[in-house]
Design an enzyme around this catalytic site. Sequence first.
Site, PDB file in Angstrom:
ATOM      1  N   ASP A  51      -6.088  -3.639  -2.141  1.00 32.05           N
ATOM      2  CA  ASP A  51      -4.955  -3.320  -1.281  1.00 32.05           C
ATOM      3  C   ASP A  51      -4.280  -4.583  -0.747  1.00 32.05           C
ATOM      4  OD1 ASP A  51      -3.671  -2.355   1.454  1.00 32.05           O
ATOM      5  OD2 ASP A  51      -4.041  -0.589   0.215  1.00 32.05           O
TER       6      ASP A  51
ATOM      7  N   SER B  11       0.828  -1.190   0.000  1.00 37.43           N
ATOM      8  CA  SER B  11       0.000   0.000   0.000  1.00 37.43           C
ATOM      9  C   SER B  11       0.874   1.256   0.000  1.00 37.43           C
ATOM     10  CB  SER B  11      -0.969  -0.042   1.183  1.00 37.43           C
ATOM     11  OG  SER B  11      -2.008   0.892   1.036  1.00 37.43           O
TER      12      SER B  11
END
Length: 738
Positions: free
Chosen positions: A204, A59
């Site tokens: 993610d 991320s």
Amino acid sequence: MKRACLIFSLLFSICTFAQDRPKIGIVLSGGGAKGFAHIGVLEVLDSLGIPVDAIGGTSMGSIIGGLYAIGHTPEDLSQIATTTEWDFVTNPRPERKYLAPYEKNSDERYVLTLDVTEEGLQIPGGLNPGERILNILSRETIGYHDPLDFRKDLPIPFVCVATELNTGREKVMYEGILPLCLRSSMSIPSLFSPFYYDDTYLIDGGTVNNFPADHLRELGVDILIGVDVQTTFKDSIADPTFLKVLEKTGMYMNAFTTKERESLCDLILNPDMNDFGVTTFDKAAEIIESGRRVARANMDELLRIRELLGGPQPRTVRRRLPPNRIRIDEIRVKGLANASRRNVIGNLGFSEGDTVSFDDIEQGMLKIHGTNQFSLANYLTYPFNGKTVLEVRVLEKPSGVKARVGIRYDSDFESAALLNLTSRNEIFTGSYMSLDLGISANPRANIVVMKDNGVLPGLGGDFRYWNYQSDFHYGGVNFGEMRTEDIRARLFLTSSIAKSTAIKLGVAYHNTSQYSDGAFIQSIFGEVRLRSENVELFLNSEIDIRNRNTYATKGILMELNVMFIGSLNELYGGLPFSTDINFESNIPLSKDWTFRSNLYGLVNIGSSEITPPYIVNYGGVGKNYINNNVPLYGYSFAYGNFGYATSTFDPVYGLNSAMVGFELQYEIFKNNFVLGGINGAAIIDDIYTPFDKQSSLLLTGFKFEYGINTFIGPISAILHKSFESSGMMAYLNIGYWF
């Protein structure tokens, strides 16, 4: 402590018997805005002379790590984090300035928008496709847009992690197109939609592996330093907002596996994140400082690592110095299904063979997004056969048809509902169609069909129907209601320049009638009916760079209409010429104060018998008027004034006119405004003798206004008065203007 001594003894032995120094790896966790703390840690490592031989993350950790791996210094990363307008980046709606000129105002008319699909009406997807963060990544990774092996082709070996949406499996990315991999890894569920890359939807990486220490070990590092900004069990939520709950529950999914992966590190740094969250991008500088603090707090351990390296070492990568401009030899467009390539190229603002800045390219992406045909538009640049290719990648919106609803009330036209259907690429490739139906006692309809090619010429047509009532004044007396029916059909060539200027050149049929069925009016005047049927050759130009349509705080609006008029009912002979101009300027005096000026002018040449819709008709303070009905403080919206009154000036009309107005606007608190203004108009019968008192009239007035911008549109209450008469007038508006 014993474990640390054992580790460092072992590492010292490695250093003693190996020819090369130990390799240092850095693993950076995900955490949204909290990941800015990684920048502070890297800054301290650089200052100590601790090099990075491999880096990876998830991320935000993957973004910081990936940019560092190609040569961005911590200072560069800090500059990006603290100067980026994150409110803009995390807002998926196109800014007004990037909308096509014909949509700048229409986009602000509707309180509800639904997608029209084969399954029926559906609420549009509300997630942010992450276009703006992706274009930042494209800019910051110029030179690394080819398919690459991140272990060999980057200055520092790199790895990042995403999650396959449909399987839940971890996707470890050692290779690929760098900016697309970084965007895939950062698909935070509360912020960004899944990203389609490598034939699959990715979300993610933090949902399955928020701390990929295992994959850094696979890169062959000897010493692994981890920075974890997640605080799963270290903080408590006193005010459980939606985002905070979503963040917290998301952490639980892999909190225990993160703990296991942390055991693979030789040093773990946990910055204090108690005051920060996933979306606190506005606190970037403070978060970076928290990274510096945790690194300094572990200075003894960092200095021991440096000793194992034999003292301070140089950085393993030179500082990145990307080019400012680039020559585009070829433009490729990927992702088109229904939209036209011509439309995409026309909205870019530059062509093959041009040398452009990366600001120009990013502006082009925002303009393409502003067409409302695409949920995502981004770019890659790479060499191919000795040429530089700009690859524009678009993702078309799933529905080409939208149903929209607007509601409003105002003192002139009373209650109304607006129903709209808008389609793109449904009639033909590159087509735009909008149909408005105003449902009220004053019905109206408008349909536009055009092929929008941006700056490149396009073809269009529109049809407008209005039927509205206004008061009928004669000699200072209001005799009742008059109705005006207006029908106009146009065919034109059109071009949009820089998303701010629209030019139309074409021919129109225009039919306007005024009539009354009122018994009182007919008993005095007989049948009152005036009909004007004409053909127009017209040129229309509109420049709109205001930051918003209502209560603008900066920017200008200029509308120019030029036409030659041919009568079909022999009201006048020859080919009269009519031109009018409307200009609005908004100058910010401070954060809260705005000075606004308005200018209006109308000239008719060639006939003294010109009738509506080409004459000026003053009165009212609204914004939704047509055919040279111009607001003037202190005068009601009405049909003409047959015979100028001697004691009370009613709304009046004339062949030629000039008007000037000034307003001072103050935003007392967010979206709440108070305004004061004055304006004055001169009506001139004979343009060649403008100062003849027998053929001219001066009108003046002032207003006070309180207004609010709300989710249903502007709400405003206005008191206004003319200097020529006694008594205040009131005007109320609720809802978007249409």
